[in-house]
Design a protein around this motif. Structure first.
Motif, PDB file in Angstrom:
ATOM      1  N   SER A  93      34.867  70.914   6.468  1.00 42.70           N
ATOM      2  CA  SER A  93      35.491  69.768   5.807  1.00 42.70           C
ATOM      3  C   SER A  93      35.112  68.483   6.526  1.00 42.70           C
ATOM      4  CB  SER A  93      37.015  69.925   5.794  1.00 42.70           C
ATOM      5  OG  SER A  93      37.512  69.979   7.128  1.00 42.70           O
ATOM      6  N   HIS A  94      35.514  67.361   5.952  1.00 43.51           N
ATOM      7  CA  HIS A  94      35.300  66.084   6.620  1.00 43.51           C
ATOM      8  C   HIS A  94      35.979  66.118   7.995  1.00 43.51           C
ATOM      9  CE1 HIS A  94      34.110  65.043   2.643  1.00 43.51           C
ATOM     10  NE2 HIS A  94      34.055  63.750   2.849  1.00 43.51           N
ATOM     11  N   LEU A 103      29.622  67.640   7.316  1.00 48.38           N
ATOM     12  CA  LEU A 103      30.218  66.702   6.367  1.00 48.38           C
ATOM     13  C   LEU A 103      30.587  65.399   7.083  1.00 48.38           C
ATOM     14  CD1 LEU A 103      32.413  69.233   4.361  1.00 48.38           C
ATOM     15  CD2 LEU A 103      30.419  67.980   3.513  1.00 48.38           C
ATOM     16  N   GLN A 140      30.533  55.594  -2.363  1.00 42.34           N
ATOM     17  CA  GLN A 140      31.096  56.839  -2.882  1.00 42.34           C
ATOM     18  C   GLN A 140      30.491  57.998  -2.109  1.00 42.34           C
ATOM     19  OE1 GLN A 140      30.743  57.191  -7.136  1.00 42.34           O
ATOM     20  NE2 GLN A 140      31.381  55.082  -7.513  1.00 42.34           N
ATOM     21  N   GLN A 152      30.674  61.241  -2.378  1.00 44.50           N
ATOM     22  CA  GLN A 152      30.054  62.325  -3.141  1.00 44.50           C
ATOM     23  C   GLN A 152      28.655  61.938  -3.596  1.00 44.50           C
ATOM     24  OE1 GLN A 152      32.872  63.306  -6.247  1.00 44.50           O
ATOM     25  NE2 GLN A 152      33.861  64.860  -4.994  1.00 44.50           N
ATOM     26  N   LYS A 153      28.513  60.700  -4.042  1.00 50.96           N
ATOM     27  CA  LYS A 153      27.204  60.198  -4.456  1.00 50.96           C
ATOM     28  C   LYS A 153      26.238  60.221  -3.283  1.00 50.96           C
ATOM     29  CE  LYS A 153      24.228  57.692  -6.949  1.00 50.96           C
ATOM     30  NZ  LYS A 153      23.549  58.173  -8.164  1.00 50.96           N
ATOM     31  N   GLN A 189      26.346  62.101  -0.557  1.00 55.42           N
ATOM     32  CA  GLN A 189      26.010  63.479  -0.204  1.00 55.42           C
ATOM     33  C   GLN A 189      25.014  64.080  -1.189  1.00 55.42           C
ATOM     34  OE1 GLN A 189      30.352  64.631   0.343  1.00 55.42           O
ATOM     35  NE2 GLN A 189      29.413  65.879   1.946  1.00 55.42           N
ATOM     36  N   GLN A 190      25.147  63.744  -2.471  1.00 59.69           N
ATOM     37  CA  GLN A 190      24.197  64.228  -3.468  1.00 59.69           C
ATOM     38  C   GLN A 190      22.792  63.707  -3.185  1.00 59.69           C
ATOM     39  OE1 GLN A 190      25.877  62.995  -7.216  1.00 59.69           O
ATOM     40  NE2 GLN A 190      27.493  64.552  -7.179  1.00 59.69           N
TER      41      GLN A 190
END
Length: 272
Positions: free
Chosen positions: A84-85, A115, A248, A250-251, A253-254
């Motif tokens: 996790s973070h 992460l 963001q 999630q963006k 990390q993608q």
């Protein structure tokens, strides 16, 4: 790093060594002390393994001192990911620190992809990562994502300091050094040259015999994005350094995942 006491009474240590036998990677050595734990490794289709260290605590606390050692021996392939973070909690007056050593043998692969790190208000952290590559056949992908803090709670750059030093050697020769020293009370963290109004910073490093074939496609990928800003550098030793800013996570990390896919495509790094 000073050997000051933490909540567990001593320096917390994690040691993972991956070996190779008959084209398959296996866990050759494993040892850890609190709060570290390690899940049983996941076997990957191409013979590598994925290791996920766990933390039996809420995150990094004042006084914590950690040492992490990850190694892939000759022809082994290992990916290390986090659960996790990682939260760096509020501290009264002290700080926390971590030493990380990543060692890669001949024809071996090591992926270090934790992460993001979230430094809470009034926290203080110092990290030092050493990367040791045996020769040109040793490949390593390194990822570090740092948050501005708990932005949703109004904590943007309210930590005391976040220090991250990364040094890499090949054949015993220093080939890369990056020293990030973030002091929000002294640095204009929102300005040009720092986070520039973004909330996350991603540092990606790829060490390989010749990673130059990745440069063009990574640059095009970054330029095509609307919500991030970044750049790519080819080092004097033909390794690659990427820095990306985004708001963001999630963006971001993608994008990091897509860059790793480019690395595999361009270099033939298909073990994992």
């Amino acid at each position: 790093m000073e050997e000051s006491k933490n909540a567990y009474g001593k320096v917390s240590k994690l040691r993972v060594v991956a070996g190779e036998n008959g084209g398959r990677t296996y866990l050759k050595e494993l040892s850890f002390t609190a709060p570290f734990k390690v899940m049983s490794p996941f076997k990957l289709p191409d013979g590598g393994i994925r290791v996920m260290p766990l933390m039996a605590s809420a995150g990094i606390l004042e006084g914590d001192r950690q040492k992490i050692y990850l190694e892939t021996e000759s022809c082994a392939a290992m990916e290390c990911v986090s659960q996790s973070h990682e939260k760096i909690h509020k501290m009264k007056n002290g700080s926390a620190g971590r030493e990380t050593c990543l060692r890669v043998g001949k024809n071996a692969v090591l992926l270090y992809r934790p992460l993001p790190v979230i430094p809470f208000a009034e926290s203080a952290f110092r990290g030092h990562t050493e990367i040791w590559l045996e020769d040109l056949s040793s490949s390593l992908f390194y990822q570090e994502i740092v948050s501005c803090g708990r932005a949703a709670r109004g904590e943007r750059f309210d930590y005391r300091h976040y220090l991250s030093l990364v040094e890499a050697w090949r054949h015993g020769k220093l080939i890369y050094r990056e020293n990030n020293r973030f002091y929000p009370d002294l640095n204009a963290m929102e300005d040009v040259g720092m986070f520039e109004g973004y909330s996350y910073l991603a540092n990606l490093l790829f060490f390989h015999e010749d990673a130059s074939g990745c440069i063009g496609k990574i640059r095009r990928l970054i330029e095509e994005q609307q919500e991030i800003s970044g750049g790519v550098t080819l080092t004097a030793e033909s390794d690659v350094a990427v820095r990306i800013l985004g708001s963001q996570v999630q963006k971001l990390q993608q994008i990091c995942d897509r860059i790793y896919a480019i690395v595999k495509e361009k270099t033939g790094l298909g073990t994992i």
